[in-house]
Design an enzyme around this catalytic site. Structure first.
Site, mmCIF file in Angstrom:
data_model
loop_
_atom_site.group_PDB
_atom_site.id
_atom_site.type_symbol
_atom_site.label_atom_id
_atom_site.label_comp_id
_atom_site.label_asym_id
_atom_site.label_seq_id
_atom_site.Cartn_x
_atom_site.Cartn_y
_atom_site.Cartn_z
ATOM 1 N N SER A 127 39.906 34.822 50.034
ATOM 2 C CA SER A 127 41.315 34.497 50.177
ATOM 3 C C SER A 127 41.520 33.642 51.428
ATOM 4 C CB SER A 127 42.143 35.785 50.212
ATOM 5 O OG SER A 127 43.502 35.508 50.006
ATOM 6 N N HIS B 148 43.482 38.443 41.736
ATOM 7 C CA HIS B 148 43.032 38.197 43.106
ATOM 8 C C HIS B 148 41.949 39.170 43.561
ATOM 9 C CE1 HIS B 148 43.586 36.107 46.874
ATOM 10 N NE2 HIS B 148 43.766 37.228 47.539
ATOM 11 N N ASP C 130 44.915 35.014 39.011
ATOM 12 C CA ASP C 130 45.187 35.284 40.416
ATOM 13 C C ASP C 130 46.629 34.920 40.769
ATOM 14 O OD1 ASP C 130 45.188 35.488 43.215
ATOM 15 O OD2 ASP C 130 43.100 34.853 43.355
#
Length: 692
Positions: A541, A661, A626
């Site tokens: 991320s 995610h 995501d």
């Protein structure tokens, strides 16, 4: 090494021109963005990437399977949480046999026979992805509300279950941001609804059981798109707590849980740069605030007088080297979780005026925090403790006897694990501007006489003030047992050294994050922690952005890098307010509509700064659904890297078409992602001599 009949996908180039602040940019791969996720060409390209990655991993398939079996074999099959008391029951969760998901259970006594409130394995049946956002029992303990996601976009659907008849009620709430919260009448639920486009939770509704969702009442709407909302309840159960929060500003509002038809009332109106949270005891509020206290202090005020800061009285003063991170307010004791010069601690302050004391711990690098303490009247405190060599441990303290504790549970590591085989350290490495950066690392003791020859794995994140804790990971044992030194670089942008450490790595200071990571890597090698030709790195991320920036700026430092769900197209994304969650990020990265921020962000944007040079071996992963970092960011980045890179190193892109995610959702399935990364590194470093 690979099946040569499958070549790396070459993406179509269609110039998309962008002009802002006099700067012209061309994005040849902008076409990969498909918000509906239905474009046949996009899907075909992603499938081609997966096929190529699968072919390149074919020689590693045995190793990957060995690692997966190794990682999952350390898990205790029948794993249970430590039950905690709330109302008339003891609540917890447990895994059984080879189940991927937990059972939510309760019992009448601490160790009595349990009632299964919810079997999430049944809820997840026939689903490729399943995530439980949370569950809450009604105050009278007869009903359970739970919220779940079966796609991976973190958009939840809530159901209500009758725990007496074991049946679902007709209520079904769609489009939620998190699990609902109960009012005290056992009839009304409050929940946050998500905007379908931006995915911001920006509206709070009140739902009456038995009524359709279309009849729900809007009780609050957040008009500032830089704010997130969250809902909770005070520990005494008397009030619902609505927190409105941006990166550097917050506001808290309360609603009497015994009068659900009333409105939320602000504790203190928001002020830019002021962050605070509240804790209630009787008619008193304790307020954790950064008002005139960058690392926060604790104040006290009668609830009715809270809206004027001049009424606030200081309870715990601000200390420049100590960040107050959490507060637990019990009837007779005030518990403060601190971080002093990067070291966590827990202080106990009796409310009867007796002397305060600190809980004592031994490891060089560790994590400690306040565990589930569900009853404000309790005179016992539960905390969790872990270090890089100590599995997670739950202790219970008798608060009337300083440091008198009972071990309730320690995570079982199945197999021949012995913590004495491993050594952890905490170092300070000087960055290029003279600032000392903390590093936590762990390795096997029997490799310590040849560490300068060993592979070095460096992990980093460095954003949002989030601290990557030096806690225990049974997965990392698979690296340590193969000779790796595992290091966490606590770079600026996190909050390991307090709020100043965070501010020094965001907005126009973001380059410090990247410099710190590079300098920590160089420093570790110089100190003999790993061989310069055997350095690998990983981050996800915002940590994926870190990986992208680092390989642009110091590509020769790393043999291989894994970038998971990487936030790499920062300028284009932050210019598009229709992309989920963008507006909430301005205080973290800057608003590129302002030229100063545009120029600065462009200077490090991983996607924009791809250039013709050699890059390390790269493994990039994403989830098609995501919600935090859209799949097309890493997809475009990989395509551009393929176009520009001048090396013959592997560039592999894995897209989980069923996940978001967080990757795979099951207890065991999630280790497929870890096994893939570890197999990538281990094989490239030649640590798989037997070919398994």
């Amino acid at each position: 090494m690979s099946q040569k009949n499958i070549q790396p996908p070459v993406a179509r180039k269609t110039p998309h021109h962008m002009l802002l602040h006099g700067v012209s940019r061309t994005d040849d791969y902008y076409w990969m963005r498909d918000d509906e996720r239905q474009n046949p060409e996009v899907i075909a390209h992603l499938q081609a990437e997966n096929a190529y990655t699968e072919s390149e991993f074919a020689p590693r398939s045995n190793l990957q399977q060995v690692l997966f079996d190794e990682l999952t074999s350390r898990l205790q099959k029948d794993e249970s949480s430590v039950p905690y008391q709330w109302q008339q029951h003891w609540y917890g969760s447990k895994y059984i046999a080879d189940a991927e998901y937990p059972l939510l259970v309760r019992s009448a006594t601490y160790d009595g026979p349990s009632q299964c409130m919810l079997d999430t394995n049944l809820r997840a049946a026939d689903q490729e992805f399943y995530s439980l956002a949370g569950a809450a029992v009604s105050p009278d303990e007869t009903l359970l509300v739970f919220a779940e996601d079966t796609i991976g976009r973190r958009i939840y659907r809530a159901h209500v279950k009758d725990l007496q008849s074991n049946t679902l009620l007709s209520d079904r709430l769609e489009g939620l941001d998190s699990a609902p919260v109960w009012a005290n009448d056992n009839l009304h639920l409050f929940y946050i609804a998500k905007d379908e486009q931006t995915l911001l939770g920006n509206r709070v509704y009140r739902h009456r059981l038995g009524s359709p969702q279309s009849a729900d009442v809007l009780v609050y709407q957040e008009l500032d798109e830089s704010f997130y909302l969250s809902l909770g309840k005070t520990l005494d159960g008397s009030h619902l707590v609505l927190t409105q929060e941006s990166t550097v500003t917050s506001e808290v509002s309360l609603l009497d849980a015994n009068q659900p038809l009333t409105q939320f009332i602000s504790v203190l109106a928001r002020e830019v740069g002021h962050e605070y949270s509240v804790y209630k005891l009787g008619e008193q509020l304790y307020i954790l605030t950064n008002w005139q206290a960058n690392n926060f202090r604790l104040m006290q005020v009668p609830l009715a007088l809270s809206a004027d800061k001049q009424n606030w009285q200081e309870v715990i003063a601000h200390e420049p080297t100590t960040r107050i991170e959490d507060v637990l307010l019990l009837q007779h004791h005030l518990i403060i979780q601190n971080r002093h010069n990067g070291h966590p601690s827990i202080d106990v302050h009796p409310l009867n005026g007796q002397a305060s004391y600190s809980l004592e711990f031994d490891d060089a690098a560790y994590v400690v925090g306040i565990d589930v303490n569900a009853q404000q009247t309790s005179q016992r405190l539960r905390i969790y403790y872990s270090s890089m060599t100590t599995p997670e441990t739950i202790y219970e303290y008798d608060l009337n006897h300083a440091n008198h504790r009972v071990l309730l549970k320690q995570q079982v590591v199945v197999g021949d694990f012995n913590h004495e085989r491993y050594q952890s350290e905490r170092l300070l490495i000087t960055a290029r501007d003279g600032v000392q950066v903390p590093v936590s690392l762990v390795y096997r003791r029997d490799y310590s006489n040849q560490m300068s020859l060993n592979p070095l794995y460096v992990y980093g994140y460095g954003a949002y003030g989030y601290t990557i804790e030096p806690d225990f990971s049974s997965s990392v044992l698979s690296l340590l047992d193969r000779g790796f030194i595992y290091a966490i670089a606590h770079v600026r942008g996190g909050e390991m050294l307090g709020r100043d450490w965070y501010d020094a790595g965001r907005l126009l200071n973001k380059q410090h994050t990247f410099n710190d990571f590079v300098d920590v890597t160089k420093g570790l090698v110089a100190l003999g922690y790993g061989h310069q030709d055997k350095v690998v790195a990983a981050g996800g991320s915002a940590g994926g952005l870190l990986m992208g920036a680092v390989i642009n700026q110091a590509p020769d430092l790393y043999h291989a890098v894994a970038a998971h769900v990487p936030f790499v197209d920062i300028v284009t994304t932050m210019l598009d307010e229709s992309i989920p969650l963008t507006t909430n990020e301005y205080d973290e990265w800057g608003n590129p509509n302002d030229k100063q921020y545009f120029d600065y962000m462009l200077s490090y944007s991983p996607y924009d700064q791809v250039k013709a040079q050699d890059y390390p071996h790269l493994l990039v992963t994403t989830g098609f659904h995501d919600s935090q970092v859209q799949y097309f960011e890493p997809a475009k980045w990989v395509a551009k890297l393929r176009e520009y890179k001048t090396d013959n190193h592997q560039l592999l892109f894995h897209i989980d078409m069923d996940a978001g995610h967080g990757g795979k959702s099951g207890r065991y399935q999630q280790y497929q992602d870890t096994a893939r990364e570890y197999a990538f590194f281990i094989d490239l470093l030649g640590l798989n001599p037997c070919g398994v």
